[in-house]
Design a protein around this motif. Structure first.
Motif, PDB file in Angstrom:
ATOM      1  N   LEU A 165      51.917  38.527  43.214  1.00  0.00           N
ATOM      2  CA  LEU A 165      51.320  39.611  42.437  1.00  0.00           C
ATOM      3  C   LEU A 165      52.184  40.873  42.447  1.00  0.00           C
ATOM      4  O   LEU A 165      52.301  41.562  41.425  1.00  0.00           O
ATOM      5  N   ARG A 166      52.792  41.182  43.581  1.00  0.00           N
ATOM      6  CA  ARG A 166      53.569  42.423  43.688  1.00  0.00           C
ATOM      7  C   ARG A 166      54.752  42.459  42.726  1.00  0.00           C
ATOM      8  O   ARG A 166      55.220  43.539  42.361  1.00  0.00           O
ATOM      9  N   GLN A 167      55.243  41.296  42.321  1.00  0.00           N
ATOM     10  CA  GLN A 167      56.390  41.268  41.419  1.00  0.00           C
ATOM     11  C   GLN A 167      55.983  41.590  39.979  1.00  0.00           C
ATOM     12  O   GLN A 167      56.821  42.018  39.174  1.00  0.00           O
ATOM     13  N   VAL A 168      54.709  41.380  39.646  1.00  0.00           N
ATOM     14  CA  VAL A 168      54.270  41.400  38.246  1.00  0.00           C
ATOM     15  C   VAL A 168      53.273  42.514  37.961  1.00  0.00           C
ATOM     16  O   VAL A 168      53.299  43.115  36.877  1.00  0.00           O
ATOM     17  N   VAL A 169      52.376  42.783  38.891  1.00  0.00           N
ATOM     18  CA  VAL A 169      51.291  43.741  38.674  1.00  0.00           C
ATOM     19  C   VAL A 169      51.672  45.080  39.284  1.00  0.00           C
ATOM     20  O   VAL A 169      51.973  45.176  40.470  1.00  0.00           O
ATOM     21  N   HIS A 202      36.817  59.764  43.106  1.00  0.00           N
ATOM     22  CA  HIS A 202      35.932  60.472  44.026  1.00  0.00           C
ATOM     23  C   HIS A 202      35.418  59.460  45.051  1.00  0.00           C
ATOM     24  O   HIS A 202      34.840  58.433  44.686  1.00  0.00           O
ATOM     25  N   LEU A 203      35.642  59.752  46.326  1.00  0.00           N
ATOM     26  CA  LEU A 203      35.325  58.813  47.399  1.00  0.00           C
ATOM     27  C   LEU A 203      33.962  59.099  48.020  1.00  0.00           C
ATOM     28  O   LEU A 203      33.478  60.232  47.991  1.00  0.00           O
ATOM     29  N   LYS A 204      33.362  58.062  48.572  1.00  0.00           N
ATOM     30  CA  LYS A 204      32.064  58.209  49.231  1.00  0.00           C
ATOM     31  C   LYS A 204      32.204  58.973  50.537  1.00  0.00           C
ATOM     32  O   LYS A 204      31.271  59.658  50.971  1.00  0.00           O
ATOM     33  N   ALA A 205      33.349  58.796  51.178  1.00  0.00           N
ATOM     34  CA  ALA A 205      33.604  59.454  52.458  1.00  0.00           C
ATOM     35  C   ALA A 205      35.096  59.758  52.551  1.00  0.00           C
ATOM     36  O   ALA A 205      35.910  59.103  51.894  1.00  0.00           O
ATOM     37  N   PRO A 206      35.495  60.747  53.336  1.00  0.00           N
ATOM     38  CA  PRO A 206      36.912  61.068  53.469  1.00  0.00           C
ATOM     39  C   PRO A 206      37.726  59.848  53.908  1.00  0.00           C
ATOM     40  O   PRO A 206      37.280  59.070  54.756  1.00  0.00           O
ATOM     41  N   ASP A 207      38.915  59.690  53.339  1.00  0.00           N
ATOM     42  CA  ASP A 207      39.743  58.536  53.687  1.00  0.00           C
ATOM     43  C   ASP A 207      41.214  58.862  53.439  1.00  0.00           C
ATOM     44  O   ASP A 207      41.711  58.757  52.320  1.00  0.00           O
ATOM     45  N   ALA A 208      41.901  59.242  54.512  1.00  0.00           N
ATOM     46  CA  ALA A 208      43.322  59.570  54.393  1.00  0.00           C
ATOM     47  C   ALA A 208      44.168  58.343  54.096  1.00  0.00           C
ATOM     48  O   ALA A 208      45.322  58.477  53.687  1.00  0.00           O
ATOM     49  N   THR A 209      43.617  57.148  54.291  1.00  0.00           N
ATOM     50  CA  THR A 209      44.370  55.918  54.020  1.00  0.00           C
ATOM     51  C   THR A 209      44.234  55.470  52.567  1.00  0.00           C
ATOM     52  O   THR A 209      44.868  54.479  52.172  1.00  0.00           O
ATOM     53  N   PHE A 210      43.444  56.162  51.765  1.00  0.00           N
ATOM     54  CA  PHE A 210      43.203  55.713  50.393  1.00  0.00           C
ATOM     55  C   PHE A 210      44.485  55.542  49.574  1.00  0.00           C
ATOM     56  O   PHE A 210      44.609  54.558  48.829  1.00  0.00           O
ATOM     57  N   PRO A 211      45.475  56.439  49.677  1.00  0.00           N
ATOM     58  CA  PRO A 211      46.714  56.211  48.913  1.00  0.00           C
ATOM     59  C   PRO A 211      47.373  54.882  49.245  1.00  0.00           C
ATOM     60  O   PRO A 211      47.919  54.209  48.365  1.00  0.00           O
ATOM     61  N   TYR A 212      47.313  54.468  50.522  1.00  0.00           N
ATOM     62  CA  TYR A 212      47.888  53.171  50.905  1.00  0.00           C
ATOM     63  C   TYR A 212      47.134  52.022  50.251  1.00  0.00           C
ATOM     64  O   TYR A 212      47.714  51.012  49.852  1.00  0.00           O
ATOM     65  N   LYS A 213      45.814  52.164  50.145  1.00  0.00           N
ATOM     66  CA  LYS A 213      45.007  51.102  49.546  1.00  0.00           C
ATOM     67  C   LYS A 213      45.333  50.942  48.060  1.00  0.00           C
ATOM     68  O   LYS A 213      45.236  49.836  47.519  1.00  0.00           O
ATOM     69  N   LEU A 214      45.730  52.038  47.427  1.00  0.00           N
ATOM     70  CA  LEU A 214      46.123  51.960  46.020  1.00  0.00           C
ATOM     71  C   LEU A 214      47.476  51.277  45.830  1.00  0.00           C
ATOM     72  O   LEU A 214      47.851  50.953  44.704  1.00  0.00           O
ATOM     73  N   THR A 215      48.223  51.050  46.914  1.00  0.00           N
ATOM     74  CA  THR A 215      49.497  50.332  46.805  1.00  0.00           C
ATOM     75  C   THR A 215      49.306  48.818  46.811  1.00  0.00           C
ATOM     76  O   THR A 215      50.252  48.079  46.543  1.00  0.00           O
ATOM     77  N   THR A 216      48.108  48.341  47.113  1.00  0.00           N
ATOM     78  CA  THR A 216      47.883  46.900  47.241  1.00  0.00           C
ATOM     79  C   THR A 216      47.599  46.277  45.872  1.00  0.00           C
ATOM     80  O   THR A 216      47.134  46.955  44.947  1.00  0.00           O
ATOM     81  N   PRO A 217      47.856  44.972  45.720  1.00  0.00           N
ATOM     82  CA  PRO A 217      47.566  44.306  44.447  1.00  0.00           C
ATOM     83  C   PRO A 217      46.108  44.403  44.013  1.00  0.00           C
ATOM     84  O   PRO A 217      45.818  44.263  42.822  1.00  0.00           O
ATOM     85  N   ALA A 218      45.203  44.651  44.949  1.00  0.00           N
ATOM     86  CA  ALA A 218      43.796  44.821  44.580  1.00  0.00           C
ATOM     87  C   ALA A 218      43.613  45.970  43.597  1.00  0.00           C
ATOM     88  O   ALA A 218      42.671  45.970  42.797  1.00  0.00           O
ATOM     89  N   ALA A 219      44.515  46.939  43.644  1.00  0.00           N
ATOM     90  CA  ALA A 219      44.451  48.101  42.752  1.00  0.00           C
ATOM     91  C   ALA A 219      45.437  47.975  41.600  1.00  0.00           C
ATOM     92  O   ALA A 219      45.767  48.975  40.947  1.00  0.00           O
ATOM     93  N   GLY A 220      45.914  46.759  41.318  1.00  0.00           N
ATOM     94  CA  GLY A 220      46.859  46.539  40.238  1.00  0.00           C
ATOM     95  C   GLY A 220      46.271  46.876  38.874  1.00  0.00           C
ATOM     96  O   GLY A 220      45.076  46.701  38.626  1.00  0.00           O
ATOM     97  N   ILE A 221      47.127  47.355  37.984  1.00  0.00           N
ATOM     98  CA  ILE A 221      46.691  47.776  36.641  1.00  0.00           C
ATOM     99  C   ILE A 221      46.745  46.576  35.702  1.00  0.00           C
ATOM    100  O   ILE A 221      47.804  45.969  35.498  1.00  0.00           O
ATOM    101  N   LEU A 222      45.600  46.242  35.090  1.00  0.00           N
ATOM    102  CA  LEU A 222      45.453  45.043  34.275  1.00  0.00           C
ATOM    103  C   LEU A 222      44.989  45.404  32.869  1.00  0.00           C
ATOM    104  O   LEU A 222      44.402  46.467  32.643  1.00  0.00           O
ATOM    105  N   SER A 223      45.221  44.483  31.940  1.00  0.00           N
ATOM    106  CA  SER A 223      44.778  44.665  30.561  1.00  0.00           C
ATOM    107  C   SER A 223      43.433  43.981  30.345  1.00  0.00           C
ATOM    108  O   SER A 223      43.250  42.815  30.739  1.00  0.00           O
ATOM    109  N   ALA A 224      42.505  44.684  29.704  1.00  0.00           N
ATOM    110  CA  ALA A 224      41.194  44.096  29.394  1.00  0.00           C
ATOM    111  C   ALA A 224      41.323  42.931  28.419  1.00  0.00           C
ATOM    112  O   ALA A 224      40.420  42.095  28.324  1.00  0.00           O
ATOM    113  N   LYS A 225      42.436  42.844  27.685  1.00  0.00           N
ATOM    114  CA  LYS A 225      42.650  41.716  26.780  1.00  0.00           C
ATOM    115  C   LYS A 225      42.929  40.428  27.546  1.00  0.00           C
ATOM    116  O   LYS A 225      42.645  39.327  27.059  1.00  0.00           O
ATOM    117  N   ASP A 226      43.505  40.555  28.746  1.00  0.00           N
ATOM    118  CA  ASP A 226      43.879  39.379  29.538  1.00  0.00           C
ATOM    119  C   ASP A 226      42.889  39.066  30.648  1.00  0.00           C
ATOM    120  O   ASP A 226      42.798  37.914  31.087  1.00  0.00           O
TER     121      ASP A 226
END
Length: 532
Positions: A67-71, A160-184
């Motif tokens: 996933l990291r190579q494509v998304v 907007h987060l439910k609770a403070p989370d300094a690790t949130f930027p790291y979580k956005l680096t994971t494929p779970a937060a990959g940007i996808l097209s609604a067409k696909d």
């Protein structure tokens, strides 16, 4: 043979930013010839896992490395480690001191493979999709702290987060937060099969036989805009059933590099009998292995049984017999190379203290020997896993306090069985999701958890984890992480065994190998080139 030892720091949580190469996809080399990389990771569609390459479903290192190579993601961890830097975004950051609102601005000119422009609405759709589907493998837990998202429909998005989370930027680096097209990608269901599309450095074409990928070809994406600089135009990833098959392909010149997982015997052979055409590269590793206890089952519901196993197992002997130089004993869920690591399991249980194990079981009124089955996967963590569990069985049985059988199962069946609670004690491995000690605690003790484990430590989940995430200076959270590690050692819902090193073997004409696999076992195929 040339042998390299990569001395990059594997300790994270206290890392300073490191500058990364920028400039989009220019710089590819090698013409149309693909660099061929071997792996023992398997990509299989099953009844329980019909969407192995869907970012809202996939949650294992091997699949994430595809996933990291494509998304593409808004931010990424830079080459060499450090704080996340913009990738699909031009800038990202918290807008408040409490670390509860995070704003990103997208790069101009981002496109999906079909040519459609990428907007902040696509980012919102992709992450909302992951949240709504909740990921059967537990991947949704990475983003579950998001409360609401605001998009201007163009280039700006605010989380907007439910609770403070300094690790949130790291979580956005994971494929779970990959940007996808609604067409696909449908909003409410997974994308089955082996198609994968995104705006990352490569496009992907898979060759499938039956229900498994036999070849994955990554081709340079001409529309990619981000911080990665490609050193090649094409890479082929080829799965092998065994390390021996993969090694033969390397020696015969059929592949250019073999990555996870080489066997201990292969590493030893390349050290003792070097080859001029093969280079062995040793890298820091943050992989851990551990036993999981299903605390709903009668046999291990009593803490004394779990603690007695912690007293009985001799990690030093286990590592020596099964892995040799490829691993070292681990006495916490947080590896020793991570800044917040402590040794609570060693301090409390030592290694192989049979006297204390017997005393504990007797005081708890538990009849010995305790009859157990240890379950493990035969085809996911490397060829030495069988030897590891044979050694565990022999140690426990030699104590006369346990009567242990072992049973191996293929990963495609093993993982669903574990989530369903069908095992009493079973072995698992873990690679960090992102470079912060939170990744060794949150996925296991938050709700929901990656293992679907019934054990719930309310203090960790409701007090200590939230407290640790408030700290933007991660060194300030060391005391809190230490307390969490002590609680895990006292309760023993999981039993850490060892942490591993990483080895990669490649043909000497392949460059960039030392950057192509980082300490988290992330595969960065764009770093590979041909020639010096």
């Amino acid at each position: 043979m040339n042998r390299k030892t990569l001395a990059l720091s594997a300790a994270f949580g206290l890392l300073v930013p490191v500058l990364a190469g920028c400039g989009g996809s220019d710089g590819g080399s090698g013409g149309g010839k693909a660099i061929v990389v071997g792996t023992t990771d398997q990509y299989i569609a099953t009844k329980d896992g019909p969407a192995p390459l869907d970012p809202a479903f996939a949650y294992d290192t091997g699949t994430w490395n595809v996933l990291r190579q494509v998304v593409q993601t808004l931010v990424s961890v830079p080459r060499g480690g450090g704080k996340p830097i913009p990738d699909a975004a031009t800038e990202c950051g918290f807008t408040d001191r409490a670390n509860e609102s995070y704003r990103c601005t997208l790069r101009e000119g981002l496109k999906f493979p079909g040519g459609d422009a990428i907007t902040a609405d696509d980012v919102k759709f992709s992450i909302q999709r992951a949240l709504d589907m909740k990921g059967e493998n537990g991947v949704g837990t990475l983003l579950s702290n998001i409360d609401t998202m605001e998009s201007d429909g163009a280039r700006k998005i605010v989380f907007h987060l439910k609770a403070p989370d300094a690790t949130f930027p790291y979580k956005l680096t994971t494929p779970a937060a990959g940007i996808l097209s609604a067409k696909d990608y449908p909003a409410k269901k997974v994308r089955t099969g082996f198609e994968l599309s995104g705006s990352g450095p490569y496009t992907l074409k898979t060759e499938v036989k039956g229900d498994a990928v036999v070849k994955a070809v990554f081709t340079k994406n001409p529309d990619y805009k981000g911080n990665v600089k490609l050193q090649n135009d094409k890479v082929e990833l080829r799965p092998f059933k065994t390390p021996d098959d993969m090694g033969k392909a390397l020696y015969d010149g059929d592949i250019d590099m073999m990555t996870r997982a080489m066997s201990p015997q292969q590493v030893e052979a390349l050290i003792e009998k070097p080859r001029e055409d093969i280079q062995l590269t040793e890298m820091p590793g943050l992989e851990i292995r551990y036993l999981v206890f299903n605390t709903d089952t009668p046999l291990v519901k009593k803490k004394a049984v779990r603690q007695a196993m912690a007293y009985t197992i001799d990690r030093g002997q286990l590592v020596t017999k099964a892995y040799g130089a490829m691993a070292e004993p681990l006495y916490s869920l947080v590896p020793s190379s991570v800044a917040t690591h402590t040794n609570p399991f060693f301090n409390k249980y030592g290694d192989g203290d049979l006297t204390k194990a017997a005393q504990l079981l007797e005081e708890a009124g538990i009849t010995t020997p305790v009859k157990l089955t240890l379950d493990y996967t035969t085809d996911h963590y490397g060829s030495a896993t069988g030897k590891e569990f044979e050694t565990l069985r022999d140690q426990l049985n030699a104590s006369k306090l346990f009567d242990v059988d072992i049973k191996g199962t293929e990963w495609s069946e093993f993982r669903p069985n574990g989530k369903k609670g069908e095992y009493t004690v079973y072995g698992m491995g873990w690679f960090p999701d992102f470079p912060d000690p939170d990744t060794y605690v949150g996925p296991f003790f938050d709700k929901p958890n990656f293992l679907n484990n019934p054990y719930d430590n309310v203090k960790i989940r409701t007090e200590l984890l939230p407290e640790s995430r408030k700290q933007a200076d991660r060194s300030a959270a060391s005391k809190t992480f230490g307390e969490m590690q002590n609680l895990v050692a006292e309760e023993v819902p999981m039993l850490p065994l060892w942490q591993g090193k990483q080895y990669v073997a490649s043909r000497t004409e392949i460059s960039g190998v030392e950057w192509a696999v980082n300490s988290s076992a992330e595969l960065h195929l764009w770093e590979l080139g041909q020639g010096t």
